[in-house]
Design a protein around this motif. Sequence first.
Motif, PDB file in Angstrom:
ATOM      1  N   ALA A 183     102.605  54.453  40.395  1.00  8.13           N
ATOM      2  CA  ALA A 183     103.056  55.793  40.793  1.00  8.13           C
ATOM      3  C   ALA A 183     101.962  56.514  41.583  1.00  8.13           C
ATOM      4  O   ALA A 183     102.238  57.161  42.594  1.00  8.13           O
ATOM      5  CB  ALA A 183     103.461  56.602  39.567  1.00  8.13           C
ATOM      6  N   GLU A 184     100.732  56.365  41.121  1.00  9.02           N
ATOM      7  CA  GLU A 184      99.617  57.008  41.827  1.00  9.02           C
ATOM      8  C   GLU A 184      99.457  56.430  43.236  1.00  9.02           C
ATOM      9  O   GLU A 184      99.317  57.175  44.206  1.00  9.02           O
ATOM     10  CB  GLU A 184      98.331  56.831  41.018  1.00  9.02           C
ATOM     11  CG  GLU A 184      97.170  57.604  41.591  1.00  9.02           C
ATOM     12  CD  GLU A 184      95.965  57.532  40.679  1.00  9.02           C
ATOM     13  OE1 GLU A 184      95.023  56.786  41.016  1.00  9.02           O
ATOM     14  OE2 GLU A 184      95.982  58.210  39.638  1.00  9.02           O
ATOM     15  N   ARG A 185      99.474  55.098  43.349  1.00  7.04           N
ATOM     16  CA  ARG A 185      99.343  54.452  44.665  1.00  7.04           C
ATOM     17  C   ARG A 185     100.470  54.859  45.604  1.00  7.04           C
ATOM     18  O   ARG A 185     100.263  55.069  46.794  1.00  7.04           O
ATOM     19  CB  ARG A 185      99.369  52.929  44.513  1.00  7.04           C
ATOM     20  CG  ARG A 185      98.077  52.269  44.366  1.00  7.04           C
ATOM     21  CD  ARG A 185      98.104  50.758  44.556  1.00  7.04           C
ATOM     22  NE  ARG A 185      99.264  50.051  44.080  1.00  7.04           N
ATOM     23  CZ  ARG A 185      99.466  49.642  42.827  1.00  7.04           C
ATOM     24  NH1 ARG A 185      98.565  49.917  41.903  1.00  7.04           N
ATOM     25  NH2 ARG A 185     100.550  48.973  42.494  1.00  7.04           N
ATOM     26  N   ALA A 186     101.686  54.928  45.071  1.00 13.70           N
ATOM     27  CA  ALA A 186     102.856  55.234  45.897  1.00 13.70           C
ATOM     28  C   ALA A 186     103.021  56.735  46.141  1.00 13.70           C
ATOM     29  O   ALA A 186     103.847  57.135  46.957  1.00 13.70           O
ATOM     30  CB  ALA A 186     104.124  54.672  45.239  1.00 13.70           C
ATOM     31  N   GLY A 187     102.280  57.550  45.410  1.00 13.73           N
ATOM     32  CA  GLY A 187     102.382  59.004  45.590  1.00 13.73           C
ATOM     33  C   GLY A 187     103.698  59.569  45.086  1.00 13.73           C
ATOM     34  O   GLY A 187     104.230  60.518  45.671  1.00 13.73           O
ATOM     35  N   VAL A 188     104.224  58.981  44.005  1.00 12.67           N
ATOM     36  CA  VAL A 188     105.485  59.463  43.430  1.00 12.67           C
ATOM     37  C   VAL A 188     105.261  59.833  41.972  1.00 12.67           C
ATOM     38  O   VAL A 188     104.345  59.311  41.321  1.00 12.67           O
ATOM     39  CB  VAL A 188     106.612  58.401  43.526  1.00 12.67           C
ATOM     40  CG1 VAL A 188     106.863  58.014  44.975  1.00 12.67           C
ATOM     41  CG2 VAL A 188     106.305  57.185  42.676  1.00 12.67           C
ATOM     42  N   PRO A 189     106.084  60.723  41.442  1.00 14.57           N
ATOM     43  CA  PRO A 189     105.956  61.041  40.019  1.00 14.57           C
ATOM     44  C   PRO A 189     106.450  59.881  39.158  1.00 14.57           C
ATOM     45  O   PRO A 189     107.363  59.150  39.540  1.00 14.57           O
ATOM     46  CB  PRO A 189     106.833  62.277  39.834  1.00 14.57           C
ATOM     47  CG  PRO A 189     107.740  62.307  41.001  1.00 14.57           C
ATOM     48  CD  PRO A 189     107.078  61.555  42.106  1.00 14.57           C
ATOM     49  N   PRO A 225     111.715  60.198  45.975  1.00 14.69           N
ATOM     50  CA  PRO A 225     111.611  59.045  45.073  1.00 14.69           C
ATOM     51  C   PRO A 225     110.821  59.358  43.805  1.00 14.69           C
ATOM     52  O   PRO A 225     109.891  60.159  43.813  1.00 14.69           O
ATOM     53  CB  PRO A 225     110.899  57.983  45.909  1.00 14.69           C
ATOM     54  CG  PRO A 225     110.350  58.662  47.090  1.00 14.69           C
ATOM     55  CD  PRO A 225     111.049  59.970  47.245  1.00 14.69           C
ATOM     56  N   VAL A 226     111.209  58.698  42.747  1.00 18.46           N
ATOM     57  CA  VAL A 226     110.556  58.816  41.448  1.00 18.46           C
ATOM     58  C   VAL A 226     110.534  57.424  40.821  1.00 18.46           C
ATOM     59  O   VAL A 226     111.439  56.615  41.052  1.00 18.46           O
ATOM     60  CB  VAL A 226     111.292  59.840  40.547  1.00 18.46           C
ATOM     61  CG1 VAL A 226     112.722  59.423  40.286  1.00 18.46           C
ATOM     62  CG2 VAL A 226     110.556  60.069  39.242  1.00 18.46           C
ATOM     63  N   LEU A 227     109.485  57.127  40.073  1.00 19.74           N
ATOM     64  CA  LEU A 227     109.394  55.876  39.325  1.00 19.74           C
ATOM     65  C   LEU A 227     109.763  56.182  37.881  1.00 19.74           C
ATOM     66  O   LEU A 227     109.110  57.004  37.230  1.00 19.74           O
ATOM     67  CB  LEU A 227     107.979  55.293  39.413  1.00 19.74           C
ATOM     68  CG  LEU A 227     107.699  54.033  38.598  1.00 19.74           C
ATOM     69  CD1 LEU A 227     108.650  52.893  38.987  1.00 19.74           C
ATOM     70  CD2 LEU A 227     106.243  53.611  38.762  1.00 19.74           C
ATOM     71  N   VAL A 228     110.813  55.554  37.400  1.00 18.11           N
ATOM     72  CA  VAL A 228     111.293  55.761  36.039  1.00 18.11           C
ATOM     73  C   VAL A 228     110.979  54.493  35.249  1.00 18.11           C
ATOM     74  O   VAL A 228     111.425  53.405  35.619  1.00 18.11           O
ATOM     75  CB  VAL A 228     112.816  56.023  36.007  1.00 18.11           C
ATOM     76  CG1 VAL A 228     113.299  56.256  34.584  1.00 18.11           C
ATOM     77  CG2 VAL A 228     113.188  57.184  36.920  1.00 18.11           C
ATOM     78  N   ALA A 229     110.206  54.630  34.163  1.00 21.91           N
ATOM     79  CA  ALA A 229     109.850  53.478  33.346  1.00 21.91           C
ATOM     80  C   ALA A 229     110.430  53.661  31.947  1.00 21.91           C
ATOM     81  O   ALA A 229     110.052  54.581  31.227  1.00 21.91           O
ATOM     82  CB  ALA A 229     108.343  53.310  33.271  1.00 21.91           C
TER      83      ALA A 229
END
Length: 182
Positions: free
Chosen positions: A109-115, A20-24
Amino acid sequence: MTAPRPGVDPNAVRPEAGAPVLVAFAGLPGVGKTTLALRVGAALRAPVLPVDPVEQALGRYGLVGDVPGMAAYGAVAGLAEVQLGLGLSVVVDAVNPVASARGLWHDLAERAGVPLRVIEVHCGDEAEHRRRVEARPPDQHHPTWEQTLLRRAEYEPLIGPRLVVDTAVDADPLPGILAYLR
């Protein structure tokens, strides 16, 4: 956007295939963010979470707070956190005009541990940008060109790692965006 956390190199964390990745997405209205966010979401098979409809719904119920839009950003961040917790990538479609809004995505992203991958979209041809804004249906959901110019004046520059996409360029930006996300 907040500065990178001490000791954390935001470029060092690269998502593995399928991780998983967070895309903003960030950028002014009418530059093509939503079109690109939907295409990226489809390519990643990831939910696309737009801030605008959440903000509109909160407004209908009189729930918009003192800082316009931040309640909607917080609601979308909460929904994104659930999806990331399920192991899904998430695409956020928002103007992200100020550092406080952008900071939500860094913290999440930091909380979820994802880039986190930030994609700043702009339209380098002002006449084309104006044409796009003015071609939208006139209603309370789409800003006028004059309102877009006001938002541009208030837009805080993005600082930090990101991919900048100019939608006035003829080339399809999707392959470059997907390469950036890998």
